[in-house]
Write a protein that holds these residues in place. Structure first.
Motif, PDB file in Angstrom:
ATOM      1  N   GLY A  78       0.579  -1.167  -0.029  1.00 37.79           N
ATOM      2  CA  GLY A  78      -0.088  -0.042  -0.060  1.00 37.79           C
ATOM      3  C   GLY A  78       0.779   1.290  -0.003  1.00 37.79           C
ATOM      4  N   PHE A  94      -5.821   4.327   4.485  1.00 34.44           N
ATOM      5  CA  PHE A  94      -4.605   3.557   4.601  1.00 34.44           C
ATOM      6  C   PHE A  94      -4.124   3.090   5.768  1.00 34.44           C
ATOM      7  CE2 PHE A  94       0.057   3.324   4.685  1.00 34.44           C
ATOM      8  CZ  PHE A  94       0.449   2.163   3.956  1.00 34.44           C
ATOM      9  N   PHE A 123      -4.546  -2.909  -1.398  1.00 35.55           N
ATOM     10  CA  PHE A 123      -3.528  -2.049  -0.945  1.00 35.55           C
ATOM     11  C   PHE A 123      -2.869  -1.592  -2.199  1.00 35.55           C
ATOM     12  CE2 PHE A 123      -3.900  -4.398   3.005  1.00 35.55           C
ATOM     13  CZ  PHE A 123      -3.756  -3.265   3.799  1.00 35.55           C
TER      14      PHE A 123
END
Length: 187
Positions: free
Chosen positions: A66, A156, A140
């Protein structure tokens, strides 16, 4: 249990995915099996710490995927646009595939090195990487394709914390299941 938790959190924070819970249960079970398989083939000395450390490698990899996605991919879509799109997955997948392949290759190498380059571990680790990154890690990998905002960074962070929580839940579930099976086999 882990897939159920993921589905609930995804429903609360992102969007409703209950329609897809059956395939997600299958994917989660398959990935869980592969993590346990690659752990048994790759880690020489099995212990609680080794199990949590090994599973933690995969959680760290998803979080790193991510972060790399946010750092290297150019935003192409807004979150609002994707939330109403019928083909959001199809839009996000093609530009994220090179990043996902890179994660599979790098992840395989790093986990294999972590396991001491055990020959018997290479295939199980590779299969685990492919399944985890494709079936679970794509979320991600998509992050860098969505217009960045403070809200996306919060998502996130939530994904990262949730990944750690899911990893812990998975590890504990496997450990407790194993202990229960061992007790049931003992006369």
């Amino acid at each position: 249990m882990v897939v159920l938790g993921f589905t609930i959190v995804h429903d609360i924070f992102i969007s409703d995915i209950w329609f897809n819970v059956g395939p997600m249960l299958f994917a989660g079970g398959l990935c869980g099996f592969c993590i346990a398989w690659s752990y048994r083939k790759g880690v020489a000395d099995h212990s609680t710490a080794a199990w949590f450390g090994y599973a933690g490698l995969y959680a760290a990899e998803m979080i790193a995927l991510g972060a790399v996605s946010l750092a290297v991919l150019r935003p192409r879509f807004t979150m609002a646009e994707l939330m109403v799109a019928d083909d959001a997955f199809e839009r996000l997948m093609p530009p994220s595939v090179p990043l996902m392949i890179g994660a599979m290759v790098v992840g395989t190498i790093l986990v294999w090195l972590y396991c001491g380059r055990r020959r018997a571990a290479l295939a199980p680790i590779m299969v685990t990487q492919v399944l985890l990154v494709f079936l679970l890690g794509h979320q991600f990998a998509f992050l860098g394709l969505v217009e960045s905002s403070s809200a996306l960074l919060v998502v996130f962070g939530e994904f990262a914390l949730f990944s750690v929580g899911l990893t812990a839940a998975f590890c504990l579930g496997v450990m407790w299941s194993t202990m229960a099976l061992e007790r049931s086999r003992t006369p």
